[in-house]
Design an enzyme around this catalytic site. Sequence first.
Site, PDB file in Angstrom:
ATOM      1  N   LYS A  50       0.870  -1.181   0.000  1.00 61.21           N
ATOM      2  CA  LYS A  50       0.000   0.000   0.000  1.00 61.21           C
ATOM      3  C   LYS A  50       0.900   1.223   0.000  1.00 61.21           C
ATOM      4  O   LYS A  50       1.707   1.417   0.917  1.00 61.21           O
ATOM      5  CB  LYS A  50      -0.884   0.006   1.241  1.00 61.21           C
ATOM      6  CG  LYS A  50      -2.049   0.970   1.148  1.00 61.21           C
ATOM      7  CD  LYS A  50      -3.057   0.582   0.062  1.00 61.21           C
ATOM      8  CE  LYS A  50      -4.497   0.743   0.477  1.00 61.21           C
ATOM      9  NZ  LYS A  50      -5.406   0.017  -0.437  1.00 61.21           N
ATOM     10  N   THR A  98      -3.771  -5.085   0.810  1.00 62.20           N
ATOM     11  CA  THR A  98      -3.159  -3.763   0.946  1.00 62.20           C
ATOM     12  C   THR A  98      -4.024  -2.902   1.864  1.00 62.20           C
ATOM     13  O   THR A  98      -3.517  -1.994   2.518  1.00 62.20           O
ATOM     14  CB  THR A  98      -2.958  -3.086  -0.431  1.00 62.20           C
ATOM     15  OG1 THR A  98      -4.217  -2.759  -1.007  1.00 62.20           O
ATOM     16  CG2 THR A  98      -2.172  -3.991  -1.371  1.00 62.20           C
ATOM     17  N   ASP A  99      -5.303  -3.204   1.939  1.00 66.03           N
ATOM     18  CA  ASP A  99      -6.150  -2.473   2.885  1.00 66.03           C
ATOM     19  C   ASP A  99      -5.712  -2.740   4.328  1.00 66.03           C
ATOM     20  O   ASP A  99      -5.650  -1.819   5.150  1.00 66.03           O
ATOM     21  CB  ASP A  99      -7.622  -2.854   2.703  1.00 66.03           C
ATOM     22  CG  ASP A  99      -8.525  -1.954   3.530  1.00 66.03           C
ATOM     23  OD1 ASP A  99      -8.822  -0.843   3.061  1.00 66.03           O
ATOM     24  OD2 ASP A  99      -8.906  -2.356   4.650  1.00 66.03           O
ATOM     25  N   PHE A 109      33.867  25.580 -13.770  1.00 69.08           N
ATOM     26  CA  PHE A 109      33.752  24.419 -14.650  1.00 69.08           C
ATOM     27  C   PHE A 109      34.614  24.686 -15.875  1.00 69.08           C
ATOM     28  O   PHE A 109      34.269  25.493 -16.740  1.00 69.08           O
ATOM     29  CB  PHE A 109      32.298  24.155 -15.042  1.00 69.08           C
ATOM     30  CG  PHE A 109      32.096  22.831 -15.728  1.00 69.08           C
ATOM     31  CD1 PHE A 109      32.512  21.653 -15.106  1.00 69.08           C
ATOM     32  CD2 PHE A 109      31.537  22.752 -16.986  1.00 69.08           C
ATOM     33  CE1 PHE A 109      32.346  20.425 -15.738  1.00 69.08           C
ATOM     34  CE2 PHE A 109      31.373  21.529 -17.616  1.00 69.08           C
ATOM     35  CZ  PHE A 109      31.780  20.365 -16.999  1.00 69.08           C
ATOM     36  N   ARG A 131      30.620  30.658 -11.414  1.00 65.73           N
ATOM     37  CA  ARG A 131      29.240  30.451 -11.857  1.00 65.73           C
ATOM     38  C   ARG A 131      28.347  30.198 -10.648  1.00 65.73           C
ATOM     39  O   ARG A 131      28.837  29.915  -9.558  1.00 65.73           O
ATOM     40  CB  ARG A 131      29.149  29.272 -12.831  1.00 65.73           C
ATOM     41  CG  ARG A 131      29.543  27.949 -12.220  1.00 65.73           C
ATOM     42  CD  ARG A 131      29.234  26.760 -13.170  1.00 65.73           C
ATOM     43  NE  ARG A 131      29.536  25.491 -12.498  1.00 65.73           N
ATOM     44  CZ  ARG A 131      29.251  24.295 -12.989  1.00 65.73           C
ATOM     45  NH1 ARG A 131      28.663  24.173 -14.172  1.00 65.73           N
ATOM     46  NH2 ARG A 131      29.548  23.197 -12.313  1.00 65.73           N
ATOM     47  N   GLN A 156      30.440  16.991  -9.558  1.00 72.21           N
ATOM     48  CA  GLN A 156      30.963  15.684  -9.137  1.00 72.21           C
ATOM     49  C   GLN A 156      31.877  15.827  -7.916  1.00 72.21           C
ATOM     50  O   GLN A 156      31.770  15.052  -6.961  1.00 72.21           O
ATOM     51  CB  GLN A 156      31.786  15.030 -10.277  1.00 72.21           C
ATOM     52  CG  GLN A 156      30.963  14.306 -11.326  1.00 72.21           C
ATOM     53  CD  GLN A 156      30.577  15.202 -12.495  1.00 72.21           C
ATOM     54  OE1 GLN A 156      30.431  16.418 -12.326  1.00 72.21           O
ATOM     55  NE2 GLN A 156      30.370  14.602 -13.655  1.00 72.21           N
ATOM     56  N   ASN A 190      21.703  19.457 -11.915  1.00 70.45           N
ATOM     57  CA  ASN A 190      22.393  20.744 -12.015  1.00 70.45           C
ATOM     58  C   ASN A 190      21.365  21.758 -12.504  1.00 70.45           C
ATOM     59  O   ASN A 190      21.081  21.848 -13.690  1.00 70.45           O
ATOM     60  CB  ASN A 190      23.564  20.602 -13.001  1.00 70.45           C
ATOM     61  CG  ASN A 190      24.499  21.792 -12.950  1.00 70.45           C
ATOM     62  OD1 ASN A 190      24.116  22.864 -12.468  1.00 70.45           O
ATOM     63  ND2 ASN A 190      25.699  21.617 -13.449  1.00 70.45           N
ATOM     64  N   HIS A 205      20.484  24.683 -13.856  1.00 70.45           N
ATOM     65  CA  HIS A 205      21.277  25.696 -14.552  1.00 70.45           C
ATOM     66  C   HIS A 205      20.717  27.101 -14.350  1.00 70.45           C
ATOM     67  O   HIS A 205      19.530  27.351 -14.552  1.00 70.45           O
ATOM     68  CB  HIS A 205      21.320  25.394 -16.050  1.00 70.45           C
ATOM     69  CG  HIS A 205      21.857  24.036 -16.371  1.00 70.45           C
ATOM     70  ND1 HIS A 205      23.103  23.603 -15.968  1.00 70.45           N
ATOM     71  CD2 HIS A 205      21.320  22.987 -17.045  1.00 70.45           C
ATOM     72  CE1 HIS A 205      23.305  22.363 -16.396  1.00 70.45           C
ATOM     73  NE2 HIS A 205      22.223  21.954 -17.042  1.00 70.45           N
TER      74      HIS A 205
END
Lengths: 300, 300, 300, 300
Positions: free
Chosen positions: D13, D58-59, D159, D176, D220, D246, D248
């Site tokens: 569930k 599942t109940d 970078f 950046r 990284q 990332n 941007h």
Amino acid sequence: MSEIVLGHNQYGKAENRVVRIYRDTPRHEIHDVNVSSCLRGDFSDAHLTGDQANVLTTDAQKQTAYSFAKEVGLEKIEDYALALARHYVGDVDAIDEARIEIDEYAWERVIVDGAEHDHTWVRKGQEVRTAAVTVNADGEWVVGGLKEFVILKSTGSEFAGFYKDKYTVLEPTHDRVMATSLTAQWRFTHTDGIDWDEVYAGIKVQLVKQFAVVQSKALQQTLYKMGKAVLEAYPVIAEVRLSAPNKHHFVYDLAPFGVENNKEVFHADDRPYGLIQTTVTRDDATPPGPAWDAYQGWLS
Amino acid sequence: MSEIVLGHNQYGKAENRVVRIYRDTPRHEIHDVNVSSCLRGDFSDAHLTGDQANVLTTDAQKQTAYSFAKEVGLEKIEDYALALARHYVGDVDAIDEARIEIDEYAWERVIVDGAEHDHTWVRKGQEVRTAAVTVNADGEWVVGGLKEFVILKSTGSEFAGFYKDKYTVLEPTHDRVMATSLTAQWRFTHTDGIDWDEVYAGIKVQLVKQFAVVQSKALQQTLYKMGKAVLEAYPVIAEVRLSAPNKHHFVYDLAPFGVENNKEVFHADDRPYGLIQTTVTRDDATPPGPAWDAYQGWLS
Amino acid sequence: MSEIVLGHNQYGKAENRVVRIYRDTPRHEIHDVNVSSCLRGDFSDAHLTGDQANVLTTDAQKQTAYSFAKEVGLEKIEDYALALARHYVGDVDAIDEARIEIDEYAWERVIVDGAEHDHTWVRKGQEVRTAAVTVNADGEWVVGGLKEFVILKSTGSEFAGFYKDKYTVLEPTHDRVMATSLTAQWRFTHTDGIDWDEVYAGIKVQLVKQFAVVQSKALQQTLYKMGKAVLEAYPVIAEVRLSAPNKHHFVYDLAPFGVENNKEVFHADDRPYGLIQTTVTRDDATPPGPAWDAYQGWLS
Amino acid sequence: MSEIVLGHNQYGKAENRVVRIYRDTPRHEIHDVNVSSCLRGDFSDAHLTGDQANVLTTDAQKQTAYSFAKEVGLEKIEDYALALARHYVGDVDAIDEARIEIDEYAWERVIVDGAEHDHTWVRKGQEVRTAAVTVNADGEWVVGGLKEFVILKSTGSEFAGFYKDKYTVLEPTHDRVMATSLTAQWRFTHTDGIDWDEVYAGIKVQLVKQFAVVQSKALQQTLYKMGKAVLEAYPVIAEVRLSAPNKHHFVYDLAPFGVENNKEVFHADDRPYGLIQTTVTRDDATPPGPAWDAYQGWLS
């Protein structure tokens, strides 16, 4: 004392929204995809020292995804994905393995004055077609699939005879609504000479038929029969995986108002929902290799 | 000195997910809606002193939405909504005006072995059909509509000759992709004797046709022609409102890679987007009354 | 016979995601907004003939939104929005009225080694601050606000003594959880000399306090007291509008398992939900003019 | 010829929205979770013949999730999840393995007149805390984590020096904006005697600090240092997995308008985005067993 080391890692550019129009004749064609590329290899330096000398930028992967839509074309997502993956593994030294994951959105031509229009479509809106392609030095793997395929039957579904514990208050039923938003993925035994579109359409027919015609005793049983039918119909499929939320439709209690409700009025509930996941495979299936090593869903 | 007073207020139960199955014959029918009810009247006490004596609970509204799906049926959302609104205004003293807003999700029968199946459907997934019904002592108003209708043409759209200021760097174009996710709403002149389904289908045909065949000089022009075509075809419509995000498809620059891109590869961008909103009406249209007084979108 | 005419129309660039960093000192500042601009005026030609000579492109509006973040700065969203709106009305002939709608996402500095960091933040994630500014030849209007402000009290809320009809099955309660995701908007009486940040923070204090301390007999009462408190504290506010989904927390029935649940375990339900909407104003409030004429929510 | 067989399967569930209020004193406490339970074992009959005799509904799992919030309490999600998982494996014959996945939403007390309020909170809205617990006959595994942790630095990120192929058009940068919406998961070496809240808070401090103070040469590198710092600070952690889009932030080109933009105005783009995924582990880490065998993300 233990040493800290880099483990499994991968990176790429996710969700490039590439749309390709073929316009060589007045009758245009459209292909609309969301493509993610994922690269694996020795990227230790990028992690340990920050040296990026081996790292093909994710921006370059974006450029490549768009450029390949023209250079190799974008007609079958499986072929386009294979071309991308082979390029990364074949052309960039540091890359040992590439995985391309694609969602494709279908469009259908509009009808104007009784005829299909040459360059206008509406988004079909039904299921999303998916492909996940992995390539490394040892081979190539294609997993086809679909998701967000919302299907419902208003009878022909039971749920009874289940295990009872202290917390079991559910009443058994021999007639209920069964509905799901199906995710299905199927692994191909090989990648050559396959008519991807034909197989996709044919598998969808099998999935739909089993869902409709099986007198279901549980979603598990329906899923198993769906997978089995696919494997019986398509020797080219080694394995089928199915994930199916049980989108509960509860019979609404109208008795307090003196209104009979013989499974005619339901509340479509949001959460929680049953979630049933099943694999159907062959006893002699080829090993999956990295076919199921996900990118987007790696951490969920 | 100024006194603080209660202004416009309304309340209700939003997003009841009612599913109605017709199962009188083996060939079932399904209607799947999201219905919100909104009540207006003198609810000063509830606000000023907390006295709820006049307040029909939102829970009772929920019960009513489900019960009416059986009591009056749920075949045309406009009729179902009118029944609900008339009930609230007619049967509950404190309520002067009721507004019912409905989204309807279409399902299509699956095909099994070449034949339509009796009790299995897939969700169509295309546009959502909408209705907004308002009832008070002075009259009744129905606004029909659709939303999330994603439509695209790959040529036949221009954008040039526009105003230029200091911040205008856009290049004019005489051939571009035009795409939108259309919301359209149309106000009916009256509410009796209308074949709601026929009008809905017919208006959709008009909207699609104009989008497809007009050589568009701007989304504004296309929207105007869409609204005009609806009014010309349906005297029963007094006014059409259209809201259309310009889902930009930017030609991707492949020149750096020596690849020609003659409007074949596009990036489907997310944000920002142009958003064009237009009303087309008749010069002698009846006054709208409360037809456009929204519930769900009251504060946006 | 009736003639078909152009009605109310407006257009603009929606959801420009502008982020402004102030970096004049090592301690940077960040402002992160989603800004939409909407222009109104005589754009008949654009609709009727496709002539764009009067149309300032939505692309130019995008450029302007980003450029003004530097040219006039982006510290208070109200000032930035006023500058944009005044520019459009003042500098472009065809534009009679401009509306700027902004969502602002708050960030908070991270703490590193006990000190606030100079240039790193985490998104605060709580409510979104909003502003809607309208400017035309007759004046200027500012509506401040917040949305997605999720607040909950675990006691101090009742609901009883309500109207009972045939569909009323709800039990009255004198102790329940009350929770909402509040949208509130307040109209300023004027736009000069206001400390926007101080008023925003102060209004939030008032809203929170009333929600917490009022022994609530209904969400309506709580909303009214919230609006009243704002008007009492801030003469500069003419009117407050509140929209509050009643996010139902249902006491879970644990009796079948022999477990007592004295309002300790709840199910937080998704849909349907009550939705209460209220205006609190002054009896001598200045007329709102176009202050509430929405762009993004025009058709909902 | 190959035979078709049932492969890996699991069910449960999903997304029980349990809210637990502690109200033993006037100062209430709140815990708000989204919990999914997943059962594994021999459920062949349910799939092959539809026989549900082994299937705990599942109940029932839903009932259990709510009841355990009172029976065992819901203070630390890890303890609550362990209790649920142990119950399923210990008390229901057919179940060999149980996995509990939880998202926890944090609330913070509101301040009224300078003091924390006893029973009113606003949703914190920042990161979601997660736990995934697996129990079988061989052991118990806990994976803690967080997601939707949106963090940004406006400088201190470079970078450059990356690999260049035909599709590389990106310019290197030494300053950046770096932003992500972090998902992090950490595997505990054992499950006894751990102060879950202290570890959670401490790991968050480590993640934030590394993100802020590392002069980053790539996402990284930052991720690796984040994982390494966690492992150095917490011997109880065997392995950390990080997934970081990332997000941007592109410097907006204002040169056409004669406006200087020295990294002050950015466009926060939606798609595509880089997606970096990294594991940091110990060379002598205990084997993970089923710790990473997902339920919700099994098919993605």
